[in-house]
Design a protein around this motif. Structure first.
Motif, short mmCIF file in Angstrom:
data_model
loop_
_atom_site.label_atom_id
_atom_site.label_comp_id
_atom_site.label_asym_id
_atom_site.label_seq_id
_atom_site.Cartn_x
_atom_site.Cartn_y
_atom_site.Cartn_z
N VAL A 159 0.84 -1.20 0.00
CA VAL A 159 0.00 0.00 0.00
C VAL A 159 0.88 1.25 0.00
O VAL A 159 0.65 2.20 -0.77
CB VAL A 159 -0.96 0.01 1.21
N TYR A 218 -5.68 6.20 0.73
CA TYR A 218 -7.05 5.72 0.58
C TYR A 218 -7.51 5.77 -0.87
O TYR A 218 -8.32 4.94 -1.29
CB TYR A 218 -7.99 6.53 1.47
N TRP A 246 -4.64 1.76 -1.07
CA TRP A 246 -5.66 0.81 -0.64
C TRP A 246 -6.62 0.45 -1.77
O TRP A 246 -7.07 -0.69 -1.86
CB TRP A 246 -6.45 1.38 0.54
N ALA A 301 -6.79 -3.46 -2.26
CA ALA A 301 -7.97 -4.10 -1.66
C ALA A 301 -8.44 -5.33 -2.44
O ALA A 301 -8.73 -6.37 -1.84
CB ALA A 301 -9.11 -3.09 -1.51
#
Length: 252
Positions: free
Chosen positions: A114, A127, A131, A135
């Motif tokens: 990440v 984010y 991620w 994810a």
């Protein structure tokens, strides 16, 4: 589309077990004790995905234990997915992941990847870049664990959590508030049994789908625990496994 509902059974169900604890609590030993017994019941030997530099091999032959092992060289989520695929193809009835924590915060693990993705992006936001990219990779790893055709036992390292509190003199000092497993939050949702081990090798069940193990505290867990889980998987209703007759204590 023809949709048909059929009676549910647990005949083909396989256990998903996660054990966390500090160094020296017996995570590897306990995982092998359970794995070797479950594998024996299925007529095979377990496979161990070892991230602990061969620590599992030190128990080879103890209590007659036999297992095959793969010493992981990288801890990327993709590599765990691949290893589980290979183990599935070879028909191992049980896989031990010792430890799953490395695939979270080890070299090439989720957190490192990440950070790498974030640093390479224009947004510099973990984010919206890191991620977002990782994810789906993590989901595939978790799905590989859940979908494995045999039993899966994962161990987790823990780190000590502290909070700053004031004593009776008003002086601020660090106070230990507990142990936190080194893995993503809510990881236990995917497992049938989640339990913590202490330095006395006492297991405390923190989450379970097995009725006989609710709030169980088990000193030196091993074959009896494996038998209880196997009995639960084999029966369509609650069974009285060996641990049903053990003294219970409330989870602290």
């Amino acid at each position: 589309m023809n949709i048909e509902f059929v009676p549910a059974t647990k005949d083909s169900a396989k256990a998903r077990i996660v054990l966390d604890g500090p160094s020296g609590s017996g995570k590897t030993y306990t995982a092998l004790a359970i794995a070797c017994h479950l594998a024996h019941l299925d007529g095979g030997v377990p496979a161990v995905i070892d991230t602990e530099h061969g620590s599992a091999s030190k128990y080879l032959g103890l209590n007659g234990w036999k297992f095959d092992r793969y010493n992981a060289q990288t801890y990327s989520p993709e590599s765990l997915t691949e290893a589980l695929g290979v183990a599935s193809g070879k028909g191992y009835p049980v896989v031990v992941i010792d430890s799953w924590s490395h695939y979270w915060n080890g070299v090439d693990g989720m957190l490192e990847q990440v950070d790498r993705k974030t640093a390479a992006s224009r947004s510099n936001s973990s984010y919206s870049s890191g991620w977002k990219d990782m994810a789906p990779v993590e989901r595939r790893m978790v799905e590989a664990i859940v979908a494995y055709p045999g039993h899966v036992i994962a161990t987790l390292r823990v780190r000590t959590e502290y909070a700053m509190e004031k004593d009776e003199r008003g002086k601020t000092k660090p106070v230990k508030i507990g142990m936190k497993p080194q893995q993503r939050e809510n990881f236990e949702y995917e497992f049938d049994v989640a339990a913590s081990l202490d330095l006395e090798n006492t297991l405390t069940v923190t989450k379970t789908r097995v009725p006989m193990l609710r709030q169980a505290v088990i000193p030196e867990p091993g074959i009896e625990l494996a038998t209880t889980i196997a009995d639960w998987l084999a029966e369509g209703e609650e069974v009285r496994g060996p641990l049903a007759y053990r003294d219970r204590k409330s989870v602290v």
